[in-house]
Design an enzyme around this catalytic site. Sequence first.
Site, PDB file in Angstrom:
ATOM      1  N   LYS A 153      26.298  -5.754  14.416  1.00  0.00           N
ATOM      2  CA  LYS A 153      26.893  -6.576  15.459  1.00  0.00           C
ATOM      3  C   LYS A 153      26.109  -7.859  15.651  1.00  0.00           C
ATOM      4  CE  LYS A 153      27.786  -6.365  20.309  1.00  0.00           C
ATOM      5  NZ  LYS A 153      27.358  -5.779  21.524  1.00  0.00           N
TER       6      LYS A 153
ATOM      7  N   LYS B 114      21.671  -4.835  15.835  1.00  0.00           N
ATOM      8  CA  LYS B 114      22.314  -5.670  16.851  1.00  0.00           C
ATOM      9  C   LYS B 114      21.450  -6.906  17.063  1.00  0.00           C
ATOM     10  CE  LYS B 114      23.933  -5.742  21.590  1.00  0.00           C
ATOM     11  NZ  LYS B 114      24.241  -4.959  22.794  1.00  0.00           N
TER      12      LYS B 114
HETATM   13  C1  PBG Z   1      25.581  -4.301  26.106  1.00  0.00           C
HETATM   14  C2  PBG Z   1      26.551  -4.793  25.113  1.00  0.00           C
HETATM   15  C3  PBG Z   1      26.840  -6.122  24.773  1.00  0.00           C
HETATM   16  C4  PBG Z   1      27.904  -6.067  23.898  1.00  0.00           C
HETATM   17  C5  PBG Z   1      28.214  -4.723  23.691  1.00  0.00           C
HETATM   18  N1  PBG Z   1      27.352  -3.945  24.438  1.00  0.00           N
HETATM   19  C6  PBG Z   1      26.301  -7.410  25.271  1.00  0.00           C
HETATM   20  C7  PBG Z   1      24.890  -7.723  25.138  1.00  0.00           C
HETATM   21  O1  PBG Z   1      24.134  -7.074  24.418  1.00  0.00           O
HETATM   22  O2  PBG Z   1      24.489  -8.652  25.829  1.00  0.00           O
HETATM   23  C8  PBG Z   1      28.598  -7.272  23.320  1.00  0.00           C
HETATM   24  C9  PBG Z   1      30.029  -7.071  22.977  1.00  0.00           C
HETATM   25  C10 PBG Z   1      30.813  -8.319  22.771  1.00  0.00           C
HETATM   26  O3  PBG Z   1      30.314  -9.452  22.862  1.00  0.00           O
HETATM   27  O4  PBG Z   1      32.010  -8.152  22.525  1.00  0.00           O
HETATM   28  N2  PBG Z   1      24.319  -4.009  25.694  1.00  0.00           N
END
Ligand code: PBG
Length: 331
Positions: free
Chosen positions: A255, A201
């Site tokens: 992601k 991520k």
């Molecule tokens: C929380 C989380 C996030 C997303 C999924 N879980 C945001 C972040 O890490 O700030 C992003 C999902 C999206 O942008 O659709 N940890």
Amino acid sequence: MTGSYPHIRLRRTRATSWSRSLHRETRLDPTDLIWPLFVTEGLGIEDPIGSLPGVSRWSVDGIAARAKEAIALGIPCLALFPHTQAERRSEDGREALNPDNLMCRAIRAIRDAAGDAIGVLTDVALDPYTSHGQDGLIDDAGYVLNDATVDVLVGQALNQAQAGADIIAPSDMMDGRIGVIRAALEGDGHANVQIMSYAAKYASAFYGPFRDAVGSSGLLKGDKKTYQMDPGNAEEALREVALDLAEGADSVMVKPGLPYLDIIRQVKDRFAVPVFAYQTSGEYAMIEAAAAAGAGDRDALVLETLLAFKRAGGSGVLTYHAAHAARLLGA
Ligand code: PBG
């Protein structure tokens, strides 16, 4: 025709629709999709999210209705994210441990409405619950503490599993959390609860609308670069994946999605495990904006981007376009 191979015509198999179908290497199906949904308090509420045109926060009853809709469309799994009321947020995010929090009530409502006919994936991270919008506990300097955060995440994961979650999806990017969560699930009688790790991520600019949707964008100071990955790194993504698999993850996630197709492919080639893509909120908004500006056909953009995840080696995709795409595919 001139050239050294005059009889080789790659266009031959592309000439008709039936032949293109016959030769298509990758297919997209509603069963490839996971539908992320935002939950809010109240009854009979549909609260549109400004930065995600066409996406709403639903009260728990609406979430149960979306579950039935998803089943009818052939979508196998939902992902839940809570929009926690500001007064329930705190420095330590303790609302994550409340067995009656919005997330747990939504899980139970889906179970009541749909039994085992659909999977429920739940996000493990503290950002929907902290007053500072970070995914974990912070020290005085605002640095997100690893081990202290993992202790809370274990409680959050158990809370979700006890409410009936099928797939625990840690999105926090703390080191070592998969192994500890796996052990805790086993110890608490949840041997069949899966873990889909947000293994790779990235600290991305594509999460903006999501932070609006869960109500943390106004709260978050700074960024998440001390725990989410640097967008320049691919080897490090493979290390993250290797560790999470060794610690017991059943599947992994990459992601954001489209800008990181190379990572999906490398993970698939190296590890041969189920790898899911998250087409994030910013990617969704980009497609909607492009379509609204007349820069592309919305339906075609949706189906082409989703198919690309499959071609890159993805087992499936989390996408806010899930219901729309499933309708297009079923038509
Ligand atoms: C929380 C989380 C996030 C997303 C999924 N879980 C945001 C972040 O890490 O700030 C992003 C999902 C999206 O942008 O659709 N940890």
